[in-house]
Design an enzyme around this catalytic site. Structure first.
Site, short mmCIF file in Angstrom:
data_model
loop_
_atom_site.label_atom_id
_atom_site.label_comp_id
_atom_site.label_asym_id
_atom_site.label_seq_id
_atom_site.Cartn_x
_atom_site.Cartn_y
_atom_site.Cartn_z
N GLU A 1 -0.53 9.73 1.95
CA GLU A 1 -1.74 10.59 2.05
C GLU A 1 -2.96 9.87 1.48
O GLU A 1 -3.84 10.49 0.88
CB GLU A 1 -1.54 11.94 1.34
CG GLU A 1 -0.32 12.73 1.76
CD GLU A 1 -0.48 13.53 3.03
OE1 GLU A 1 -1.61 13.62 3.54
OE2 GLU A 1 0.54 14.02 3.54
C1 LIG Z 1 8.00 6.97 2.51
C2 LIG Z 1 6.74 6.86 3.28
C3 LIG Z 1 6.41 7.84 4.21
C4 LIG Z 1 5.24 7.70 4.97
N1 LIG Z 1 4.97 8.63 5.96
C5 LIG Z 1 3.97 8.38 6.83
C6 LIG Z 1 3.80 9.20 8.01
O1 LIG Z 1 4.53 10.18 8.22
N2 LIG Z 1 2.83 8.87 8.88
C7 LIG Z 1 1.99 7.81 8.69
O2 LIG Z 1 1.13 7.57 9.53
N3 LIG Z 1 2.11 7.02 7.57
C8 LIG Z 1 3.09 7.28 6.67
N4 LIG Z 1 3.25 6.47 5.56
C9 LIG Z 1 2.35 5.34 5.38
C10 LIG Z 1 1.43 5.52 4.19
O3 LIG Z 1 0.44 6.46 4.47
C11 LIG Z 1 0.86 4.12 3.86
O4 LIG Z 1 1.95 3.40 3.28
C12 LIG Z 1 -0.33 4.16 2.95
O5 LIG Z 1 -1.43 4.72 3.61
C13 LIG Z 1 -0.69 2.76 2.43
O6 LIG Z 1 -0.77 1.84 3.47
P1 LIG Z 1 0.03 0.46 3.34
O7 LIG Z 1 1.43 0.77 3.00
O8 LIG Z 1 -0.22 -0.32 4.56
O9 LIG Z 1 -0.61 -0.26 2.11
P2 LIG Z 1 -1.94 -1.16 2.10
O10 LIG Z 1 -3.03 -0.46 2.81
O11 LIG Z 1 -1.59 -2.54 2.54
O12 LIG Z 1 -2.25 -1.18 0.56
C14 LIG Z 1 -1.60 -2.03 -0.38
C15 LIG Z 1 -2.33 -1.90 -1.72
O13 LIG Z 1 -3.69 -2.32 -1.56
C16 LIG Z 1 -4.57 -1.29 -1.95
N5 LIG Z 1 -5.74 -1.27 -1.06
C17 LIG Z 1 -5.76 -1.27 0.29
N6 LIG Z 1 -7.03 -1.25 0.73
C18 LIG Z 1 -7.83 -1.22 -0.35
C19 LIG Z 1 -9.23 -1.18 -0.56
N7 LIG Z 1 -10.11 -1.09 0.44
N8 LIG Z 1 -9.68 -1.19 -1.82
C20 LIG Z 1 -8.83 -1.22 -2.87
N9 LIG Z 1 -7.50 -1.26 -2.75
C21 LIG Z 1 -7.00 -1.25 -1.50
C22 LIG Z 1 -3.76 0.01 -1.80
O14 LIG Z 1 -4.26 1.03 -2.62
C23 LIG Z 1 -2.37 -0.46 -2.23
O15 LIG Z 1 -2.27 -0.45 -3.62
C24 LIG Z 1 4.37 6.62 4.76
C25 LIG Z 1 4.69 5.66 3.79
C26 LIG Z 1 5.87 5.75 3.07
C27 LIG Z 1 6.20 4.67 2.09
#
Ligand SMILES: Cc1cc2nc3c(=O)[nH]c(=O)nc-3n(C[C@H](O)[C@H](O)[C@H](O)COP(=O)(O)OP(=O)(O)OC[C@H]3O[C@@H](n4cnc5c(N)ncnc54)[C@H](O)[C@@H]3O)c2cc1C
Length: 603
Positions: free
Chosen positions: A410
């Site tokens: 979220e």
């Molecule tokens: C168990 C689980 C269930 C999920 N369910 C869903 C679902 O139903 N539908 C769906 O669409 N998604 C889902 N997700 C995805 C989830 O919303 C994403 O994992 C989340 O939005 C983070 O994206 P990412 O994993 O690519 O991390 P990244 O975006 O790669 O982030 C990695 C780190 O970098 C930081 N970061 C990234 N950008 C910035 C910035 N601009 N400034 C500062 N820090 C930054 C983040 O805060 C984090 O600490 C789920 C994830 C998990 C693990």
């Protein structure tokens, strides 16, 4: 809703920072009506019977059991609370929706994730943005639990940067359908859902577009294996591959290019509901911890008698109480705002969208604060259980692992921290919240000579209220100067924004806690609220410490010389207690109450 509320100038989103709130104007858990109390009881019974009693099945990756219990929740109407009656739902208000999200989430994160993904991001985009035909076709099935929904936004290369997805939607030559191709990952409920909300890009559009896609494996849809996860073991999480999946044009959600807006608004609602979903998880951990600490004997005494354990119990209870106070305050603000918009002629759909959007700042604040508190509480729960806490045979270990995801999905807590301050600054620029006037007044106050009068703080919470008003000045001082200094470049100064956000979060939580207790002390008597008064004071004391630390960090990052000295002096003045609370006595009082009640009894 009473005409009083409709005509009252209720607080707008973000305005808590610049306007004083009367305790009579906040909604608290103690204000639930009979219908809501019954709803809470039936939700708790469902959790005890179907989830808590089978807690181990969720730990052993029994995905089928998650699906089975979701269906049972549907039969009891628990999936349809927020769905309008016209589409087979109960059409209950936002507070009732929060209540179910809250109390259904105590036993296992696996179920609460499945529940949240289905009722929130899996269903809401259709109820909020769907056409009449789309709503008639899909929402009744989703509300009853005949069908389940999932939400496909994230891709391998598009996580926090959600609008950068590569999934494509190509219109057929006859203009009858879109052909969707792309890879989505981390999709909750993917293993058993009947419908996906999918975001894809049409041609080279700047923004993505939303689609309703039925889950038909013969239509180019394949799933990856279940992800091996740290926690929420029985929540189905898979990759979803779309290979020229045909989607009728009438299944586009809203307009072309509107997908990013849909995704973000769905997340606003999702964030506050996720915060609610971290409340009962905290209460249950506190209950188990209190029971264990009352029973576990070391050095010939129950461990709950040790100050080191009392301090943990007191902090855990205080966080849960503060979180409840802030969540239900915001929930009622949203509910009232929706009612006002409906009275002004908006459809329920428009009213709900705008109502939640109005409080997007509070939704981000709550998502961050409550997800971090549940993590802390489950961590301390393990510590109170000692070696047994580390054992997978006790519920502490899974509670800790399950809690971890809430800081990631979220919108990560980093993103939400920056959003909270960013949205507030934008609201100020648009003139929706007057930050400039109050920030200028704080600047003038800093230049003036401070009053040396000794204030009269004899009335309950008079010093605490004065202090909260001054903590707001710290935020205005820091954020106001930072905006002046960096202008639109402020968003590049993430460490500063994060520090400012921490101040904002503490102000909202501390104020909400105090207002709830003040309201209850007035109507039920101070004696009945002794522990709650102690929790409000303890929360504020800790908030002040955080504000001092974060305020200093922010000030020295951008101010130098005289300006820095003046702001640091301001920080000292705005965070000063006339009468320091005895936090050891407060913690002892709170822990003794939890110990005597053998659990958390403040909800
Ligand atoms: C168990 C689980 C269930 C999920 N369910 C869903 C679902 O139903 N539908 C769906 O669409 N998604 C889902 N997700 C995805 C989830 O919303 C994403 O994992 C989340 O939005 C983070 O994206 P990412 O994993 O690519 O991390 P990244 O975006 O790669 O982030 C990695 C780190 O970098 C930081 N970061 C990234 N950008 C910035 C910035 N601009 N400034 C500062 N820090 C930054 C983040 O805060 C984090 O600490 C789920 C994830 C998990 C693990």
């Amino acid at each position: 809703m009473s005409t009083d509320t409709l005509t009252k100038d209720i607080l707008r989103g973000g305005q808590f920072l610049v306007k004083e709130t009367d305790c009579e104007d906040v909604f608290t858990l103690e204000d639930l009506n009979e219908e809501q109390k019954m709803m809470r009881e039936s939700t708790k019974e469902f959790v005890d019977r179907e989830l808590w009693a089978h807690w181990e099945r969720f730990e052993h990756k029994d995905y089928a059991y998650t699906e089975e219990t979701m269906r049972k929740a549907g039969e009891l109407g628990l999936l349809s609370v927020a769905v309008p009656e016209a589409y087979g739902g109960m059409g209950m208000g936002f507070v009732s929706t929060m209540l179910v999200c809250d109390y259904i989430s105590g036993a296992t994160g696996s179920f609460s994730t499945a529940f949240g993904a289905h009722t929130g991001i899996g269903t809401m985009p259709i109820t909020l943005y769907g056409t009449e035909e789309q709503k008639q076709k899909y929402v009744p099935k989703l509300a009853s639990g005949e069908w389940f929904g999932a939400y496909c936004l994230t891709e391998p290369g598009a996580g926090s940067d959600a609008n950068s997805g590569k999934t494509k939607a190509v219109l057929s030559e006859d203009g009858k359908y879109y052909s969707i191709t792309g890879q989505k990952m981390w999709i909750s409920n993917a293993g058993f859902c009947n419908l996906f909300i999918v975001f894809a890009r049409i041609e080279d559009d700047k923004n993505i577009t939303g689609f309703i896609v039925e889950n038909d494996p013969s239509n180019g849809i394949t799933l990856g294996d279940e992800e091996k996860k740290l926690g929420i073991h029985s929540s189905s999480t898979r990759q979803v591959f779309f290979n020229e999946t045909k989607v009728p044009v009438e299944n586009m959600l809203s307009e072309r290019g509107n997908g990013f807006k849909i995704a973000m608004n769905a997340l606003n609602v999702g964030r506050i509901k996720l915060a609610a979903a971290c409340l009962e998880a905290q209460r249950r951990v506190i209950n188990e911890a209190a029971k264990y600490a009352n029973e576990r004997i070391q050095f010939k005494t129950p461990i709950i008698n040790f100050g080191a354990i009392k301090a943990k119990i007191a902090d855990m209870a205080t966080n849960a109480y503060a979180d409840e106070s802030a969540c239900y305050r915001a929930a009622k603000n949203i509910e009232d705002r929706i009612a006002i918009r409906e009275a002004e002629g908006n459809t329920h759909q428009e009213a709900e969208l705008k109502g939640v959007e109005e409080y997007a700042i509070e939704c981000s604040i709550l998502k961050v604060a409550v997800s971090e508190h549940v993590q802390h509480t489950s961590d301390e729960g393990i510590q109170i259980f000692g070696g047994m806490g580390f054992s997978a045979d006790t519920p502490m270990e899974s509670a800790w692992r399950d809690a971890r995801i809430s800081r990631i999905y979220e919108g990560t807590n980093e993103i939400n921290r920056m959003l909270a301050v960013g949205m507030l600054v934008k609201k100020a620029m648009k003139g929706h919240v007057d930050l400039l006037g109050p920030a200028t007044a704080v600047g003038e106050e800093l230049m003036g000579i401070p009053s040396f009068d000794t204030p009269d703080f004899t009335e309950l919470f008079s010093e605490e209220k004065d202090l909260i008003a001054r903590l707001k000045k710290v935020f205005l001082m820091v954020a106001g100067s930072a905006v002046q200094k960096f202008g639109p470049d402020l968003e590049k100064h993430q460490m500063l924004l994060t520090a400012a956000s921490d101040i904002l979060i503490q102000v909202y939580l501390a104020e909400s806690t105090l207002l709830r207790t003040e309201k209850n002390a007035k109507r039920f008597g101070e004696d009945s609220q002794a522990a709650q008064i102690a929790m409000s004071k303890l929360y504020l004391y800790r908030a002040v410490d955080i504000v001092i630390q974060k305020g200093k960090e922010a000030i020295v990052s951008f101010a130098e010389g005289d300006e820095q000295r003046m702001m640091l002096m301001g920080l000292k003045r705005f965070t000063k207690y006339t009468n320091q609370p005895n936090v050891v006595a407060l913690r002892t009082q709170i822990a003794d109450k939890v110990a005597a009640d053998n659990g958390y009894t403040f909800d």
